[in-house]
Design a protein around this motif. Structure first.
Motif, PDB file in Angstrom:
ATOM      1  N   SER A   1      46.912  57.788  33.822  1.00  0.00           N
ATOM      2  CA  SER A   1      46.979  57.726  35.282  1.00  0.00           C
ATOM      3  C   SER A   1      46.078  56.644  35.864  1.00  0.00           C
ATOM      4  N   GLU A   2      45.051  56.233  35.143  1.00  0.00           N
ATOM      5  CA  GLU A   2      44.146  55.197  35.642  1.00  0.00           C
ATOM      6  C   GLU A   2      44.686  53.787  35.460  1.00  0.00           C
ATOM      7  N   SER A   3      45.737  53.617  34.687  1.00  0.00           N
ATOM      8  CA  SER A   3      46.224  52.272  34.380  1.00  0.00           C
ATOM      9  C   SER A   3      47.383  51.872  35.286  1.00  0.00           C
ATOM     10  N   ASN A   4      47.819  50.634  35.108  1.00  0.00           N
ATOM     11  CA  ASN A   4      48.923  50.109  35.911  1.00  0.00           C
ATOM     12  C   ASN A   4      50.206  50.865  35.625  1.00  0.00           C
ATOM     13  N   HIS A   5      51.189  50.684  36.470  1.00  0.00           N
ATOM     14  CA  HIS A   5      52.454  51.401  36.319  1.00  0.00           C
ATOM     15  C   HIS A   5      53.213  50.945  35.074  1.00  0.00           C
ATOM     16  N   ILE A   6      54.143  51.755  34.653  1.00  0.00           N
ATOM     17  CA  ILE A   6      54.999  51.439  33.506  1.00  0.00           C
ATOM     18  C   ILE A   6      56.243  50.734  34.026  1.00  0.00           C
ATOM     19  N   ALA A   7      56.685  49.718  33.317  1.00  0.00           N
ATOM     20  CA  ALA A   7      57.860  48.937  33.714  1.00  0.00           C
ATOM     21  C   ALA A   7      59.088  49.843  33.842  1.00  0.00           C
TER      22      ALA A   7
ATOM     23  N   VAL B   1      60.757  53.139  31.486  1.00  0.00           N
ATOM     24  CA  VAL B   1      61.042  54.474  32.027  1.00  0.00           C
ATOM     25  C   VAL B   1      62.516  54.815  31.841  1.00  0.00           C
ATOM     26  N   LYS B   2      63.382  53.837  32.062  1.00  0.00           N
ATOM     27  CA  LYS B   2      64.824  54.045  31.945  1.00  0.00           C
ATOM     28  C   LYS B   2      65.223  54.447  30.525  1.00  0.00           C
TER      29      LYS B   2
END
Length: 97
Positions: free
Chosen positions: A68-74, A78-79
């Motif tokens: 949760s502390e890191s950048n978002h996932i591409a 996720v797809k």
């Protein structure tokens, strides 16, 4: 990336380690040989998408680990995953070390 020294201008000389490709091959092998039911991926690199596709086509459940502390996932990662497990590195993991 692997640093192989410095260029005359002071910038690092970088080379690929091919780790993503090797991990992708391992995931594909495990999927084809039915050696596991699930694969947990700790990567935000979209180079993993082809291996994730192969795993899902061959019946593996693909899980992406997210802190949760890191950048978002591409969005592409996720797809192509079945589940995304999000944990706090500081609150959930460090206290258990």
């Amino acid at each position: 990336m692997l640093v192989n020294g410095l260029k005359p201008n002071g910038y690092p000389m970088l080379s690929q380690k091919q780790v993503d490709m090797l991990l992708g091959l391992d995931i594909s092998h495990v999927a084809h040989m039915k050696l596991a039911d699930e694969v947990l991926i700790f990567s935000k690199d979209t180079d993993m998408i082809p291996a994730m596709k192969v795993a899902r086509i061959n019946g593996l459940s693909v899980v992406i680990a997210n802190f949760s502390e890191s950048n978002h996932i591409a969005p592409g990662l996720v797809k192509h995953c079945d589940i995304m497990r999000t944990r706090s590195f500081v609150n959930d993991i460090v206290p258990n070390l």
